[in-house]
Design an enzyme around this catalytic site. Structure first.
Site, PDB file in Angstrom:
ATOM      1  N   TYR A 104       4.590 -12.486   9.948  1.00 42.91           N
ATOM      2  CA  TYR A 104       4.654 -11.511   8.846  1.00 42.91           C
ATOM      3  C   TYR A 104       6.081 -10.998   8.667  1.00 42.91           C
ATOM      4  O   TYR A 104       6.625 -11.008   7.558  1.00 42.91           O
ATOM      5  CB  TYR A 104       3.688 -10.381   9.188  1.00 42.91           C
ATOM      6  CG  TYR A 104       3.577  -9.253   8.210  1.00 42.91           C
ATOM      7  CD1 TYR A 104       2.807  -9.380   7.057  1.00 42.91           C
ATOM      8  CD2 TYR A 104       4.184  -8.018   8.458  1.00 42.91           C
ATOM      9  CE1 TYR A 104       2.671  -8.330   6.177  1.00 42.91           C
ATOM     10  CE2 TYR A 104       4.037  -6.958   7.585  1.00 42.91           C
ATOM     11  CZ  TYR A 104       3.283  -7.127   6.442  1.00 42.91           C
ATOM     12  OH  TYR A 104       3.139  -6.073   5.564  1.00 42.91           O
ATOM     13  N   ASP A 125      -1.538   0.160   1.386  1.00 45.20           N
ATOM     14  CA  ASP A 125      -0.122   0.403   1.675  1.00 45.20           C
ATOM     15  C   ASP A 125       0.472   1.265   0.579  1.00 45.20           C
ATOM     16  O   ASP A 125       0.710   0.777  -0.523  1.00 45.20           O
ATOM     17  CB  ASP A 125       0.610  -0.939   1.766  1.00 45.20           C
ATOM     18  CG  ASP A 125       2.046  -0.820   2.229  1.00 45.20           C
ATOM     19  OD1 ASP A 125       2.595   0.297   2.237  1.00 45.20           O
ATOM     20  OD2 ASP A 125       2.633  -1.857   2.567  1.00 45.20           O
ATOM     21  N   ASP A 177      10.421   4.207   7.920  1.00 46.27           N
ATOM     22  CA  ASP A 177       9.825   3.944   9.231  1.00 46.27           C
ATOM     23  C   ASP A 177       8.310   3.892   9.056  1.00 46.27           C
ATOM     24  O   ASP A 177       7.707   4.840   8.548  1.00 46.27           O
ATOM     25  CB  ASP A 177      10.224   5.025  10.227  1.00 46.27           C
ATOM     26  CG  ASP A 177      11.714   4.996  10.521  1.00 46.27           C
ATOM     27  OD1 ASP A 177      12.240   3.901  10.796  1.00 46.27           O
ATOM     28  OD2 ASP A 177      12.352   6.059  10.462  1.00 46.27           O
ATOM     29  N   ASP A 182       2.136  -0.246  10.939  1.00 48.79           N
ATOM     30  CA  ASP A 182       1.057  -1.013  10.312  1.00 48.79           C
ATOM     31  C   ASP A 182      -0.011  -1.308  11.348  1.00 48.79           C
ATOM     32  O   ASP A 182       0.292  -1.475  12.536  1.00 48.79           O
ATOM     33  CB  ASP A 182       1.558  -2.357   9.786  1.00 48.79           C
ATOM     34  CG  ASP A 182       2.115  -2.294   8.372  1.00 48.79           C
ATOM     35  OD1 ASP A 182       2.260  -1.199   7.817  1.00 48.79           O
ATOM     36  OD2 ASP A 182       2.423  -3.380   7.833  1.00 48.79           O
TER      37      ASP A 182
END
Length: 123
Positions: free
Chosen positions: A14, A38, A95, A98
């Site tokens: 990713y 997201d 920052d 995930d």
């Protein structure tokens, strides 16, 4: 269930896909019916077509991701801290943490990104 090493490999793929600006490499990590939220609290994108559109737009910003520590895994999840660097109108940094949730085949079925205004610098 994928191993710790398998989950880490997906996270590394990713991150590398962003470095190459390759949204198809990211989309290939996701299951057909996956969701991407997201940031957390925004409407989730459902399915590969919506996920592809999101990552094409994200990569068009020139975003580069850098892991900030080891990938943590437990059960069917991986969590990882990273920074996003953008360079438009000056350098910007976000920052982020995930989380990826995996199916038994090792595909991501859920991605959630945790960040907010306090995590954004240079904006």
């Amino acid at each position: 269930m994928p191993s710790h090493e398998d989950k880490v490999r997906v996270v590394e793929t990713y991150i590398a896909a962003f470095a190459k600006g390759d949204p198809e490499a990211v989309v290939a990590l996701f299951a057909e019916d996956a969701t991407v939220e997201d940031p957390v609290g925004s409407p989730a994108r459902h399915g590969r077509d919506a996920i592809r559109a999101f990552y094409v737009a994200s990569m068009a910003t020139g975003a580069k991701l850098t892991l900030e520590g080891p990938v943590r895994t437990a059960a069917d999840y991986a969590a990882f801290a990273f920074s996003v660097t953008l360079n438009y109108g000056g350098e910007k940094r976000v920052d982020v943490i995930d989380t990826f949730r995996f199916d038994d085949a090792g595909k991501v079925i859920e991605m959630r990104a945790y960040f907010g205004p306090a995590n954004m610098q240079g904006f």
